[in-house]
Write a protein that holds these residues in place. Structure first.
Motif, PDB file in Angstrom:
ATOM      1  N   TYR A 276      27.292 -26.217  -7.355  1.00  0.00           N
ATOM      2  CA  TYR A 276      26.502 -25.126  -7.932  1.00  0.00           C
ATOM      3  C   TYR A 276      25.631 -24.575  -6.805  1.00  0.00           C
ATOM      4  CZ  TYR A 276      28.015 -26.973 -12.432  1.00  0.00           C
ATOM      5  OH  TYR A 276      28.785 -27.389 -13.504  1.00  0.00           O
ATOM      6  N   ALA A 277      26.179 -23.589  -6.096  1.00  0.00           N
ATOM      7  CA  ALA A 277      25.555 -23.156  -4.842  1.00  0.00           C
ATOM      8  C   ALA A 277      24.220 -22.466  -5.053  1.00  0.00           C
ATOM      9  CB  ALA A 277      26.511 -22.238  -4.080  1.00  0.00           C
ATOM     10  N   THR A 278      24.063 -21.823  -6.201  1.00  0.00           N
ATOM     11  CA  THR A 278      22.832 -21.057  -6.397  1.00  0.00           C
ATOM     12  C   THR A 278      21.718 -21.879  -7.035  1.00  0.00           C
ATOM     13  OG1 THR A 278      23.649 -20.205  -8.507  1.00  0.00           O
ATOM     14  CG2 THR A 278      24.052 -18.851  -6.552  1.00  0.00           C
ATOM     15  N   THR A 279      21.981 -23.163  -7.238  1.00  0.00           N
ATOM     16  CA  THR A 279      20.902 -24.023  -7.745  1.00  0.00           C
ATOM     17  C   THR A 279      20.598 -25.152  -6.761  1.00  0.00           C
ATOM     18  OG1 THR A 279      22.450 -25.434  -8.961  1.00  0.00           O
ATOM     19  CG2 THR A 279      21.481 -23.575 -10.164  1.00  0.00           C
ATOM     20  N   GLY A 280      21.093 -25.016  -5.543  1.00  0.00           N
ATOM     21  CA  GLY A 280      20.771 -26.004  -4.528  1.00  0.00           C
ATOM     22  C   GLY A 280      21.932 -26.831  -4.038  1.00  0.00           C
ATOM     23  N   GLY A 281      23.110 -26.640  -4.608  1.00  0.00           N
ATOM     24  CA  GLY A 281      24.295 -27.291  -4.060  1.00  0.00           C
ATOM     25  C   GLY A 281      24.693 -28.607  -4.704  1.00  0.00           C
ATOM     26  N   GLN A 282      24.290 -28.824  -5.944  1.00  0.00           N
ATOM     27  CA  GLN A 282      24.722 -30.044  -6.633  1.00  0.00           C
ATOM     28  C   GLN A 282      26.208 -29.933  -6.969  1.00  0.00           C
ATOM     29  OE1 GLN A 282      22.583 -27.769  -7.717  1.00  0.00           O
ATOM     30  NE2 GLN A 282      20.555 -28.651  -8.074  1.00  0.00           N
ATOM     31  N   PRO A 283      26.957 -31.042  -6.882  1.00  0.00           N
ATOM     32  CA  PRO A 283      28.408 -30.948  -7.153  1.00  0.00           C
ATOM     33  C   PRO A 283      28.698 -30.600  -8.609  1.00  0.00           C
ATOM     34  CG  PRO A 283      27.744 -33.243  -6.869  1.00  0.00           C
ATOM     35  CD  PRO A 283      26.555 -32.409  -6.501  1.00  0.00           C
TER      36      PRO A 283
ATOM     37  N   ASP B 222      33.683 -22.133   1.526  1.00  0.00           N
ATOM     38  CA  ASP B 222      32.531 -22.904   2.006  1.00  0.00           C
ATOM     39  C   ASP B 222      31.365 -22.771   1.036  1.00  0.00           C
ATOM     40  OD1 ASP B 222      33.655 -23.854   4.310  1.00  0.00           O
ATOM     41  OD2 ASP B 222      33.029 -22.127   5.519  1.00  0.00           O
ATOM     42  N   PRO B 223      30.658 -23.876   0.813  1.00  0.00           N
ATOM     43  CA  PRO B 223      29.410 -23.729   0.060  1.00  0.00           C
ATOM     44  C   PRO B 223      28.401 -22.944   0.897  1.00  0.00           C
ATOM     45  CG  PRO B 223      30.103 -26.033   0.176  1.00  0.00           C
ATOM     46  CD  PRO B 223      30.944 -25.267   1.160  1.00  0.00           C
ATOM     47  N   GLU B 224      27.884 -21.887   0.358  1.00  0.00           N
ATOM     48  CA  GLU B 224      26.822 -21.139   1.042  1.00  0.00           C
ATOM     49  C   GLU B 224      25.626 -21.210   0.102  1.00  0.00           C
ATOM     50  OE1 GLU B 224      28.394 -17.557   3.238  1.00  0.00           O
ATOM     51  OE2 GLU B 224      30.237 -18.170   2.244  1.00  0.00           O
ATOM     52  N   ILE B 225      24.884 -22.292   0.296  1.00  0.00           N
ATOM     53  CA  ILE B 225      23.921 -22.717  -0.715  1.00  0.00           C
ATOM     54  C   ILE B 225      22.620 -21.917  -0.631  1.00  0.00           C
ATOM     55  CG2 ILE B 225      22.474 -24.683  -1.416  1.00  0.00           C
ATOM     56  CD1 ILE B 225      24.910 -26.445  -0.479  1.00  0.00           C
ATOM     57  N   ILE B 226      22.155 -21.568  -1.799  1.00  0.00           N
ATOM     58  CA  ILE B 226      20.865 -20.893  -1.934  1.00  0.00           C
ATOM     59  C   ILE B 226      19.922 -21.861  -2.640  1.00  0.00           C
ATOM     60  CG2 ILE B 226      19.668 -18.930  -2.971  1.00  0.00           C
ATOM     61  CD1 ILE B 226      22.331 -17.438  -2.951  1.00  0.00           C
ATOM     62  N   ASN B 227      18.745 -22.004  -2.096  1.00  0.00           N
ATOM     63  CA  ASN B 227      17.830 -22.981  -2.696  1.00  0.00           C
ATOM     64  C   ASN B 227      16.411 -22.452  -2.807  1.00  0.00           C
ATOM     65  OD1 ASN B 227      17.455 -25.391  -3.980  1.00  0.00           O
ATOM     66  ND2 ASN B 227      17.051 -26.563  -2.132  1.00  0.00           N
ATOM     67  N   GLU B 228      16.249 -21.130  -2.699  1.00  0.00           N
ATOM     68  CA  GLU B 228      14.907 -20.575  -2.864  1.00  0.00           C
ATOM     69  C   GLU B 228      14.648 -20.325  -4.354  1.00  0.00           C
ATOM     70  OE1 GLU B 228      17.209 -18.914  -0.807  1.00  0.00           O
ATOM     71  OE2 GLU B 228      16.536 -20.046   0.944  1.00  0.00           O
ATOM     72  N   PRO B 229      13.395 -20.300  -4.720  1.00  0.00           N
ATOM     73  CA  PRO B 229      13.095 -19.908  -6.099  1.00  0.00           C
ATOM     74  C   PRO B 229      13.697 -18.535  -6.399  1.00  0.00           C
ATOM     75  CG  PRO B 229      11.127 -20.727  -5.007  1.00  0.00           C
ATOM     76  CD  PRO B 229      12.184 -20.607  -3.954  1.00  0.00           C
ATOM     77  N   ILE B 230      14.140 -18.347  -7.613  1.00  0.00           N
ATOM     78  CA  ILE B 230      14.870 -17.125  -7.957  1.00  0.00           C
ATOM     79  C   ILE B 230      14.078 -15.868  -7.587  1.00  0.00           C
ATOM     80  CG2 ILE B 230      15.634 -15.741  -9.952  1.00  0.00           C
ATOM     81  CD1 ILE B 230      16.825 -18.293 -11.097  1.00  0.00           C
ATOM     82  N   ASN B 231      12.810 -15.876  -7.853  1.00  0.00           N
ATOM     83  CA  ASN B 231      12.018 -14.673  -7.569  1.00  0.00           C
ATOM     84  C   ASN B 231      11.838 -14.406  -6.081  1.00  0.00           C
ATOM     85  OD1 ASN B 231      11.758 -14.061 -10.252  1.00  0.00           O
ATOM     86  ND2 ASN B 231       9.803 -15.139 -10.479  1.00  0.00           N
ATOM     87  N   ALA B 232      12.140 -15.403  -5.242  1.00  0.00           N
ATOM     88  CA  ALA B 232      11.975 -15.237  -3.795  1.00  0.00           C
ATOM     89  C   ALA B 232      13.284 -14.866  -3.098  1.00  0.00           C
ATOM     90  CB  ALA B 232      11.416 -16.532  -3.191  1.00  0.00           C
ATOM     91  N   ARG B 233      14.349 -14.777  -3.847  1.00  0.00           N
ATOM     92  CA  ARG B 233      15.648 -14.496  -3.220  1.00  0.00           C
ATOM     93  C   ARG B 233      15.815 -13.001  -2.961  1.00  0.00           C
ATOM     94  NH1 ARG B 233      19.452 -18.553  -6.906  1.00  0.00           N
ATOM     95  NH2 ARG B 233      18.132 -20.364  -6.544  1.00  0.00           N
TER      96      ARG B 233
END
Lengths: 169, 197
Positions: B103-110, B161-172
């Motif tokens: 889950y790339a947009t929630t920090g990359g958990q499988p 490739d996982p291109e992971i996003i891990n910033e708070p949603i409002n900061a993206r």
């Protein structure tokens, strides 16, 4: 009390220009299946989970068609996020005909599906009309007009479980 | 493994006049597309619904090719859409699925059972007449013409490739250039679609 006949409901769908019926069978509206499947102006899209009905309807509407959703209240409640994001979020002008499982006319409700149905619709700020018999059928047209005018889902609650449509003749 | 943007760059050369629903690849596709009025970069209206949306769109305009870039997280959440697509069998629907295993947009958990899932087998079992699994750019480049050259529905699982996003949603960064409703309205205008009265 008078019954709600399948032919009356189908006539309402045709009169209002429905092109696709996105549906998952339920005990309140199974009566419609045979008639719908024999109606050449309607394309049936069977879904396996009610949430898919809202995203499917959103795609159909984006492509210029006029879908109607036919599901049960249990599935509607399971579909909350899809209703939020695809139905309301994309301003889909769709009538959702919802089988009102557990509905009674006397206020004594023993089925939590019925207990939460109108509360759920209130929470999502979705207007609804109750249809129990042929005399109520024009409310389906009212729902179609409102959905088109307001560009949002409007519900028709089919309060006829194991009655009317489902009586063997 | 492929970079999503590199894969989309290759796809773009074969797009033709298809309507593209870029799904989770939207942030890359908006930078690449030269037909934005035929794009529906909807972001994430509600997870698990892209395949059904694409089905509805394909059924509504059977003469128009529709290409969806779904994700494995969406497919897992909405797997029941696959039999409906297979049953309705829209010949104009091309269902690509981006599989990065997380889950790339929630920090990359499988995602569940990420290492063993064979999505093309699932799609085949649901009744898709043609399925593919591609894990590198060279194969994608060599097969894309064949994929798009046959009637749909076609399912294509793509290892990316996982291109992971891990910033708070409002900061993206906001990659969407128009609202969802504007994207739909632009597509309808481009294709001459009249919303039903």
């Amino acid at each position: 009390m008078a019954e709600l006949s399948p032919a009356t409901v189908l006539e309402q769908l045709k009169k209002n220009g429905a092109t696709h019926v996105v549906w998952l069978p339920d005990s309140e509206t199974n009566f419609l299946y045979v008639l719908m499947s024999e109606e050449p102006s309607l394309d049936l899209v069977p879904v396996s989970r009610e949430g898919h009905a809202f995203s499917t309807a959103a795609g159909l509407a984006a492509g210029g068609k006029k879908p109607v959703i036919l599901i049960q209240n249990t599935g509607m409640m399971e579909s909350g996020d899809s209703l939020r994001g695809w139905g309301l979020g994309m301003n889909v002008p769709v009538v959702m005909m919802v089988g009102y499982r557990g509905w009674t006319r006397h206020g004594v409700i023993n089925d939590t599906a019925a207990f939460y149905t109108e509360r759920f619709l209130h929470a999502f700020n979705i207007n609804y009309y109750l249809v129990e018999s042929d005399e109520d059928a024009d409310r389906i047209s009212i729902a179609f007009a409102e959905a088109q005018r307001e560009k949002r889902p409007v519900a028709v609650l089919v309060g006829d479980e194991y009655h009317g449509f489902n009586v063997s003749r | 493994m492929m970079k999503t943007a590199e894969m989309l760059e290759i796809f773009k050369r074969h797009r033709g006049d298809a309507v593209v629903i870029p799904g989770r690849g939207g942030r890359f596709w908006v930078e690449l597309s030269d037909q934005p009025d035929r794009d529906l970069p909807l972001g994430d209206p509600a997870m698990g619904g892209h395949a059904s949306f694409a089905l509805g769109l394909a059924l509504a305009m059977p003469e128009q090719r529709v290409v969806l870039f779904d994700s494995e997280g969406d497919v897992l959440m909405g797997m029941g859409a696959l039999p409906t697509i297979a049953e309705k069998a829209p010949a104009n629907l091309y269902h690509f699925m981006l599989d990065n295993g997380v889950y790339a947009t929630t920090g990359g958990q499988p995602v569940p059972n990420a290492e063993q899932m064979e999505y093309e087998v699932v799609a085949q079992g649901c009744g898709y007449p043609a399925t593919y699994a591609i894990d590198n750019l060279e194969d994608f480049a060599s097969q894309i013409e064949e994929i798009l050259g046959q009637p749909g529905p076609v399912f294509v699982a793509l290892k990316i490739d996982p291109e992971i996003i891990n910033e708070p949603i409002n900061a993206r960064p906001q990659w969407q250039r128009k609202t969802r409703n504007q994207a739909v309205a632009d597509m309808q205008a481009e294709l001459g679609i009249q919303p039903p009265a």
